[in-house]
Design a protein around this motif. Sequence first.
Motif, PDB file in Angstrom:
ATOM      1  N   ALA A  70       0.827  -1.208   0.000  1.00 45.38           N
ATOM      2  CA  ALA A  70       0.000   0.000   0.000  1.00 45.38           C
ATOM      3  C   ALA A  70       0.865   1.263   0.000  1.00 45.38           C
ATOM      4  O   ALA A  70       0.599   2.215  -0.754  1.00 45.38           O
ATOM      5  CB  ALA A  70      -0.932  -0.012   1.214  1.00 45.38           C
ATOM      6  N   LEU A  71       1.908   1.274   0.835  1.00 44.57           N
ATOM      7  CA  LEU A  71       2.789   2.446   0.901  1.00 44.57           C
ATOM      8  C   LEU A  71       3.581   2.616  -0.398  1.00 44.57           C
ATOM      9  O   LEU A  71       3.824   3.736  -0.854  1.00 44.57           O
ATOM     10  CB  LEU A  71       3.734   2.321   2.099  1.00 44.57           C
ATOM     11  N   PHE A  72       3.982   1.501  -1.005  1.00 47.90           N
ATOM     12  CA  PHE A  72       4.666   1.537  -2.296  1.00 47.90           C
ATOM     13  C   PHE A  72       3.746   2.154  -3.351  1.00 47.90           C
ATOM     14  O   PHE A  72       4.127   3.070  -4.083  1.00 47.90           O
ATOM     15  CB  PHE A  72       5.090   0.109  -2.674  1.00 47.90           C
ATOM     16  N   SER A  73       2.502   1.678  -3.421  1.00 45.60           N
ATOM     17  CA  SER A  73       1.563   2.166  -4.426  1.00 45.60           C
ATOM     18  C   SER A  73       1.199   3.630  -4.194  1.00 45.60           C
ATOM     19  O   SER A  73       1.212   4.451  -5.125  1.00 45.60           O
ATOM     20  CB  SER A  73       0.297   1.298  -4.404  1.00 45.60           C
ATOM     21  N   LEU A  74       0.893   3.979  -2.949  1.00 43.64           N
ATOM     22  CA  LEU A  74       0.525   5.360  -2.627  1.00 43.64           C
ATOM     23  C   LEU A  74       1.658   6.331  -2.938  1.00 43.64           C
ATOM     24  O   LEU A  74       1.437   7.404  -3.522  1.00 43.64           O
ATOM     25  CB  LEU A  74       0.129   5.464  -1.155  1.00 43.64           C
ATOM     26  N   SER A  75       2.876   5.973  -2.544  1.00 44.88           N
ATOM     27  CA  SER A  75       4.007   6.873  -2.779  1.00 44.88           C
ATOM     28  C   SER A  75       4.344   6.968  -4.264  1.00 44.88           C
ATOM     29  O   SER A  75       4.769   8.025  -4.745  1.00 44.88           O
ATOM     30  CB  SER A  75       5.228   6.424  -1.975  1.00 44.88           C
ATOM     31  N   LEU A  76       4.137   5.871  -5.013  1.00 45.90           N
ATOM     32  CA  LEU A  76       4.387   5.904  -6.459  1.00 45.90           C
ATOM     33  C   LEU A  76       3.479   6.915  -7.144  1.00 45.90           C
ATOM     34  O   LEU A  76       3.949   7.799  -7.882  1.00 45.90           O
ATOM     35  CB  LEU A  76       4.180   4.510  -7.052  1.00 45.90           C
ATOM     36  N   PHE A  77       2.165   6.811  -6.904  1.00 43.39           N
ATOM     37  CA  PHE A  77       1.234   7.703  -7.580  1.00 43.39           C
ATOM     38  C   PHE A  77       1.319   9.128  -7.038  1.00 43.39           C
ATOM     39  O   PHE A  77       1.148  10.095  -7.791  1.00 43.39           O
ATOM     40  CB  PHE A  77      -0.183   7.144  -7.482  1.00 43.39           C
ATOM     41  N   ALA A  78       1.607   9.267  -5.741  1.00 40.54           N
ATOM     42  CA  ALA A  78       1.802  10.612  -5.183  1.00 40.54           C
ATOM     43  C   ALA A  78       3.034  11.272  -5.803  1.00 40.54           C
ATOM     44  O   ALA A  78       3.018  12.476  -6.111  1.00 40.54           O
ATOM     45  CB  ALA A  78       1.951  10.536  -3.667  1.00 40.54           C
ATOM     46  N   PHE A  79       4.089  10.494  -5.994  1.00 38.96           N
ATOM     47  CA  PHE A  79       5.313  11.023  -6.606  1.00 38.96           C
ATOM     48  C   PHE A  79       5.055  11.463  -8.050  1.00 38.96           C
ATOM     49  O   PHE A  79       5.474  12.544  -8.469  1.00 38.96           O
ATOM     50  CB  PHE A  79       6.411   9.955  -6.557  1.00 38.96           C
ATOM     51  N   VAL A  80       4.360  10.622  -8.809  1.00 42.61           N
ATOM     52  CA  VAL A  80       4.053  10.954 -10.203  1.00 42.61           C
ATOM     53  C   VAL A  80       3.196  12.218 -10.283  1.00 42.61           C
ATOM     54  O   VAL A  80       3.473  13.138 -11.074  1.00 42.61           O
ATOM     55  CB  VAL A  80       3.346   9.775 -10.898  1.00 42.61           C
ATOM     56  N   LEU A  81       2.150  12.284  -9.460  1.00 36.70           N
ATOM     57  CA  LEU A  81       1.278  13.459  -9.460  1.00 36.70           C
ATOM     58  C   LEU A  81       2.031  14.715  -9.029  1.00 36.70           C
ATOM     59  O   LEU A  81       1.794  15.809  -9.557  1.00 36.70           O
ATOM     60  CB  LEU A  81       0.077  13.226  -8.537  1.00 36.70           C
ATOM     61  N   SER A  82       2.936  14.561  -8.071  1.00 42.76           N
ATOM     62  CA  SER A  82       3.727  15.701  -7.614  1.00 42.76           C
ATOM     63  C   SER A  82       4.653  16.200  -8.726  1.00 42.76           C
ATOM     64  O   SER A  82       4.787  17.415  -8.926  1.00 42.76           O
ATOM     65  CB  SER A  82       4.539  15.302  -6.375  1.00 42.76           C
ATOM     66  N   MET A  83       5.272  15.278  -9.453  1.00 48.10           N
ATOM     67  CA  MET A  83       6.139  15.659 -10.571  1.00 48.10           C
ATOM     68  C   MET A  83       5.347  16.394 -11.653  1.00 48.10           C
ATOM     69  O   MET A  83       5.843  17.339 -12.283  1.00 48.10           O
ATOM     70  CB  MET A  83       6.803  14.419 -11.162  1.00 48.10           C
ATOM     71  N   MET A  84       4.100  15.956 -11.859  1.00 43.27           N
ATOM     72  CA  MET A  84       3.264  16.561 -12.899  1.00 43.27           C
ATOM     73  C   MET A  84       2.707  17.924 -12.493  1.00 43.27           C
ATOM     74  O   MET A  84       2.185  18.655 -13.337  1.00 43.27           O
ATOM     75  CB  MET A  84       2.101  15.610 -13.234  1.00 43.27           C
ATOM     76  N   SER A  85       2.819  18.264 -11.215  1.00 48.67           N
ATOM     77  CA  SER A  85       2.197  19.503 -10.724  1.00 48.67           C
ATOM     78  C   SER A  85       3.017  20.755 -11.029  1.00 48.67           C
ATOM     79  O   SER A  85       2.514  21.871 -10.887  1.00 48.67           O
ATOM     80  CB  SER A  85       1.975  19.401  -9.210  1.00 48.67           C
ATOM     81  N   PHE A  86       4.278  20.581 -11.448  1.00 51.65           N
ATOM     82  CA  PHE A  86       5.155  21.736 -11.664  1.00 51.65           C
ATOM     83  C   PHE A  86       4.977  22.312 -13.065  1.00 51.65           C
ATOM     84  O   PHE A  86       4.790  21.584 -14.038  1.00 51.65           O
ATOM     85  CB  PHE A  86       6.624  21.339 -11.469  1.00 51.65           C
ATOM     86  N   ASP A  87       5.079  23.629 -13.149  1.00 55.12           N
ATOM     87  CA  ASP A  87       5.190  24.297 -14.446  1.00 55.12           C
ATOM     88  C   ASP A  87       6.684  24.306 -14.783  1.00 55.12           C
ATOM     89  O   ASP A  87       7.405  25.256 -14.459  1.00 55.12           O
ATOM     90  CB  ASP A  87       4.636  25.725 -14.357  1.00 55.12           C
ATOM     91  N   VAL A  88       7.122  23.216 -15.406  1.00 56.98           N
ATOM     92  CA  VAL A  88       8.556  22.965 -15.567  1.00 56.98           C
ATOM     93  C   VAL A  88       9.249  24.086 -16.339  1.00 56.98           C
ATOM     94  O   VAL A  88      10.378  24.468 -16.021  1.00 56.98           O
ATOM     95  CB  VAL A  88       8.783  21.599 -16.273  1.00 56.98           C
ATOM     96  N   LYS A  89       8.590  24.641 -17.337  1.00 58.30           N
ATOM     97  CA  LYS A  89       9.220  25.660 -18.180  1.00 58.30           C
ATOM     98  C   LYS A  89       9.644  26.902 -17.397  1.00 58.30           C
ATOM     99  O   LYS A  89      10.586  27.592 -17.793  1.00 58.30           O
ATOM    100  CB  LYS A  89       8.274  26.053 -19.310  1.00 58.30           C
ATOM    101  N   THR A  90       8.954  27.188 -16.316  1.00 62.51           N
ATOM    102  CA  THR A  90       9.246  28.406 -15.554  1.00 62.51           C
ATOM    103  C   THR A  90      10.283  28.187 -14.446  1.00 62.51           C
ATOM    104  O   THR A  90      10.686  29.150 -13.793  1.00 62.51           O
ATOM    105  CB  THR A  90       7.959  28.968 -14.914  1.00 62.51           C
ATOM    106  N   LEU A  91      10.696  26.945 -14.220  1.00 61.34           N
ATOM    107  CA  LEU A  91      11.567  26.653 -13.081  1.00 61.34           C
ATOM    108  C   LEU A  91      12.893  27.426 -13.101  1.00 61.34           C
ATOM    109  O   LEU A  91      13.301  27.958 -12.056  1.00 61.34           O
ATOM    110  CB  LEU A  91      11.848  25.146 -12.996  1.00 61.34           C
TER     111      LEU A  91
END
Length: 222
Positions: free
Chosen positions: A63-84
Motif C-alpha cells: 500500500a505504501l509503495f503504491s501510494l508513494s508511487l502515484f503521489a510522486f508521479v502526481l507531484s512531478m506533474m504539478s510543476f510548471d517545468v518551463k518556468t523553473l
Amino acid sequence: MQANDAVTLFLALPLLTISFWLTQKGSLRGGLLMTGTLGFILYTYITMCFGAAYNPFFLIYVALFSLSLFAFVLSMMSFDVKTLPARFSQKLPRKWIAGLLLFVAAFLSLAWIGRIAQTFTPGAIPTLENTTSMFIQAMDLGIVVPVCLLSAVLLLRRSSWGYLLASVGLVKFLTLGTAVSLMGLNMARVGVPISPVELIVFSSMGLAGIITTFIFLKNVMD
C-alpha cells in the motif's frame, strides 16, 4: 531496516508533513521538498516489498509503495517545468550541485558493479541474504545513476528538467545517506560485517546532501 524505519519516522515523515503544508500555501520550495521526500519513501517501500522477508506487514508495504508511487508521479506533474529556471537565484552553485550528482553516480556505479563482478568467477556464490537477486543494485544502476547523470547534465545546461530532477536527487541523498549511515552503524553494533569505505562514503554523501539541499532550496525564489 530498523535504522531505515527510524529515519522514515523521524526525518522523512516530518519533512513530508512540513513540505505538504508549504505546498498547500503555494510554495515552490515546499513542492520540491515534498517531491524529493516522496522519492525517498517510494524507494524505501519498493525495497521493503521486494527485499524484506515475508511478514504480516506485507500488504502495508504494498500500500505504501503504491501510494508513494502515484503521489510522486502526481507531484512531478504539478510543476510548471518551463518556468523553473526563472524561479532560482543566479547565485545557485549549479556546478557544485552537478558535481555532487556526478560523484554519487560514479560511486554507486563502481561500488555495485564491483560487487556484481565478484560473481563472474566460476563457482562464485553471491551474497543475497534473503533475496533472489541483487535488486538494490538493479534499482540504483537502472534508475538512480541515470537520474543523477541526467539531472547533472541538464542542470549545467540550465534546462528546466535539470532543476526538478536535481531537487529530487538531493532530497533523496539527504534521507538515503542518513538512513544508510545509521543502518551501517546498527549492523556494526550487532556484529554484521560492513564495508568501512561504503559506510564513510554514504555518511559523507548524507552530510553533503543536507548541506547542498539547504543551499539549493535557499536559492528558490518563492
